[in-house]
Design a protein around this motif. Structure first.
Motif, PDB file in Angstrom:
ATOM      1  N   GLY A  68      17.355   0.637   0.356  1.00 56.55           N
ATOM      2  CA  GLY A  68      18.225  -0.356   0.143  1.00 56.55           C
ATOM      3  C   GLY A  68      18.012  -1.196  -0.760  1.00 56.55           C
ATOM      4  O   GLY A  68      18.555  -2.258  -1.168  1.00 56.55           O
ATOM      5  N   HIS A  69      17.176  -0.898  -1.743  1.00 58.35           N
ATOM      6  CA  HIS A  69      16.601  -1.918  -3.097  1.00 58.35           C
ATOM      7  C   HIS A  69      16.860  -0.616  -4.363  1.00 58.35           C
ATOM      8  O   HIS A  69      16.295  -1.190  -5.301  1.00 58.35           O
ATOM      9  N   GLY A  70      17.445   0.238  -4.223  1.00 60.06           N
ATOM     10  CA  GLY A  70      17.922   0.720  -5.618  1.00 60.06           C
ATOM     11  C   GLY A  70      16.842   1.902  -6.023  1.00 60.06           C
ATOM     12  O   GLY A  70      16.921   2.363  -7.129  1.00 60.06           O
ATOM     13  N   LEU A  71      15.730   2.309  -5.229  1.00 56.55           N
ATOM     14  CA  LEU A  71      14.857   2.919  -5.623  1.00 56.55           C
ATOM     15  C   LEU A  71      14.944   4.094  -5.723  1.00 56.55           C
ATOM     16  O   LEU A  71      14.587   5.221  -6.845  1.00 56.55           O
ATOM     17  N   GLY A  72      16.083   4.853  -4.885  1.00 60.86           N
ATOM     18  CA  GLY A  72      16.698   6.242  -5.132  1.00 60.86           C
ATOM     19  C   GLY A  72      17.272   6.331  -6.454  1.00 60.86           C
ATOM     20  O   GLY A  72      17.094   7.391  -7.198  1.00 60.86           O
TER      21      GLY A  72
ATOM     22  N   PRO B 276       0.755  -1.402   0.162  1.00 56.51           N
ATOM     23  CA  PRO B 276      -0.036  -0.066   0.021  1.00 56.51           C
ATOM     24  C   PRO B 276       0.778   1.287  -0.078  1.00 56.51           C
ATOM     25  O   PRO B 276       1.757   1.487   0.345  1.00 56.51           O
ATOM     26  N   GLY B 277       0.382   2.397  -0.565  1.00 55.47           N
ATOM     27  CA  GLY B 277       0.995   3.662  -0.626  1.00 55.47           C
ATOM     28  C   GLY B 277       2.089   3.793  -1.732  1.00 55.47           C
ATOM     29  O   GLY B 277       2.580   2.847  -2.290  1.00 55.47           O
ATOM     30  N   LEU B 278       2.864   4.944  -1.553  1.00 56.10           N
ATOM     31  CA  LEU B 278       3.795   5.158  -2.481  1.00 56.10           C
ATOM     32  C   LEU B 278       5.332   4.841  -1.545  1.00 56.10           C
ATOM     33  O   LEU B 278       5.298   4.640  -0.394  1.00 56.10           O
ATOM     34  N   VAL B 279       6.250   4.196  -2.424  1.00 54.13           N
ATOM     35  CA  VAL B 279       7.626   4.092  -1.734  1.00 54.13           C
ATOM     36  C   VAL B 279       8.679   4.954  -2.073  1.00 54.13           C
ATOM     37  O   VAL B 279       9.659   5.225  -1.421  1.00 54.13           O
ATOM     38  N   GLY B 280       8.319   5.946  -2.888  1.00 50.95           N
ATOM     39  CA  GLY B 280       9.258   7.281  -3.327  1.00 50.95           C
ATOM     40  C   GLY B 280       8.603   8.041  -4.256  1.00 50.95           C
ATOM     41  O   GLY B 280       7.696   7.883  -4.825  1.00 50.95           O
ATOM     42  N   PHE B 281       9.275   9.274  -4.257  1.00 47.37           N
ATOM     43  CA  PHE B 281       9.033  10.246  -5.555  1.00 47.37           C
ATOM     44  C   PHE B 281      10.399  10.950  -5.877  1.00 47.37           C
ATOM     45  O   PHE B 281      11.373  10.716  -5.281  1.00 47.37           O
ATOM     46  N   HIS B 282      10.412  11.349  -7.075  1.00 49.70           N
ATOM     47  CA  HIS B 282      11.231  12.274  -7.629  1.00 49.70           C
ATOM     48  C   HIS B 282      10.536  13.476  -8.377  1.00 49.70           C
ATOM     49  O   HIS B 282      10.145  13.446  -9.323  1.00 49.70           O
TER      50      HIS B 282
ATOM     51  N   ALA C   6      26.858   9.215  -3.726  1.00 49.22           N
ATOM     52  CA  ALA C   6      27.380   7.864  -4.338  1.00 49.22           C
ATOM     53  C   ALA C   6      26.454   7.661  -5.562  1.00 49.22           C
ATOM     54  O   ALA C   6      26.729   7.069  -6.808  1.00 49.22           O
ATOM     55  N   VAL C   7      25.176   7.662  -5.341  1.00 46.27           N
ATOM     56  CA  VAL C   7      24.011   7.671  -6.486  1.00 46.27           C
ATOM     57  C   VAL C   7      24.183   8.400  -7.646  1.00 46.27           C
ATOM     58  O   VAL C   7      24.150   8.096  -8.787  1.00 46.27           O
TER      59      VAL C   7
ATOM     60  N   VAL D 183      12.702   8.577  -0.640  1.00 47.74           N
ATOM     61  CA  VAL D 183      12.382   7.150  -0.727  1.00 47.74           C
ATOM     62  C   VAL D 183      11.988   6.792   0.864  1.00 47.74           C
ATOM     63  O   VAL D 183      12.626   7.316   1.870  1.00 47.74           O
ATOM     64  N   ASP D 184      10.859   6.287   0.900  1.00 50.99           N
ATOM     65  CA  ASP D 184      10.628   5.884   2.314  1.00 50.99           C
ATOM     66  C   ASP D 184      11.386   4.880   2.955  1.00 50.99           C
ATOM     67  O   ASP D 184      11.926   3.937   2.362  1.00 50.99           O
ATOM     68  N   PRO D 185      11.927   5.413   4.156  1.00 54.60           N
ATOM     69  CA  PRO D 185      13.035   4.476   4.922  1.00 54.60           C
ATOM     70  C   PRO D 185      12.753   3.058   4.894  1.00 54.60           C
ATOM     71  O   PRO D 185      13.568   1.916   4.919  1.00 54.60           O
TER      72      PRO D 185
END
Length: 195
Positions: free
Chosen positions: A135-139, A106-112, A171-172, A129-131
């Motif tokens: 750790g899954h590369g979403l950023g 449910p919900g969003l996990v991140g935004f740009h 780093a990203v 990105v939701d904490p």
């Protein structure tokens, strides 16, 4: 506490700050990327979707933002009124506010949130990105999605602002090809108003 920014990390600014009793507290980098040099392909992992913002996403964007920037002095304080004020700006384009979802979650996990300064200059305005989903590369995925959005709209250069000590974000951005020049360093100086 009193604060002042130097929009370059210049020795004269440091001397002036020291004479006034100010000490360096933050270092903000401007990083830049030429999209004309090409971007990596955007490949979404199975179950992850990225789409443009819809008005019903407002509460989720605020929730993710508050969690992602809980310790950030400016961005973490964004509330409903501040979000509405930003969205009322001439540069705001809901198509350029990208949100990410994961299937069966449910919900969003991140935004740009992207921003256009001109036809050829874009900005990585905010990536959050939701904490609980970090750790899954979403950023990196969201940043790249926004870069493609800006480049597809004609941006040949993209800039962003990042705290110099935010090692994971730096780093990203470096991995995506962003660079930082020393002249693109802003320093915040502070002093205790009682001093």
């Amino acid at each position: 506490m009193q604060a002042a920014w130097s929009h370059a990390d210049h020795p004269a600014a440091r001397r002036l700050a020291e004479r006034g009793g100010f000490a360096a507290a933050r270092s903000l980098w401007v990083m830049r990327l030429r999209t004309a040099d090409g971007l990596p392909a955007l490949v979404l992992p199975s179950g992850v979707s990225v789409r443009s913002y819809r008005p019903e996403d407002a509460a989720e964007v605020l929730r993710v933002n508050a969690a992602a920037f809980a310790h950030h002095p400016e961005q973490g304080a964004m509330d409903e009124a501040n979000l509405a004020e930003r969205m009322s700006q001439p540069w705001f384009d809901p198509v350029g506010l990208l949100v990410a979802e994961i299937a069966d979650r449910p919900g969003l996990v991140g935004f740009h949130w992207t921003k256009r300064h001109s036809a050829e200059l874009g900005e990585v305005y905010v990536v959050g990105v939701d904490p609980a989903a970090q750790g899954h590369g979403l950023g990196q995925l969201l940043t790249l999605a926004g870069l493609h959005h800006l480049a597809d709209g004609g941006a040949r250069e993209v800039l962003l602002y990042v705290e110099s000590d935010n090692d994971p974000a730096v780093a990203v951005y470096r991995k995506l090809g962003f660079t930082h020049a020393e002249a693109d360093t802003h320093v915040q100086y502070v002093r205790d108003a009682r001093g």
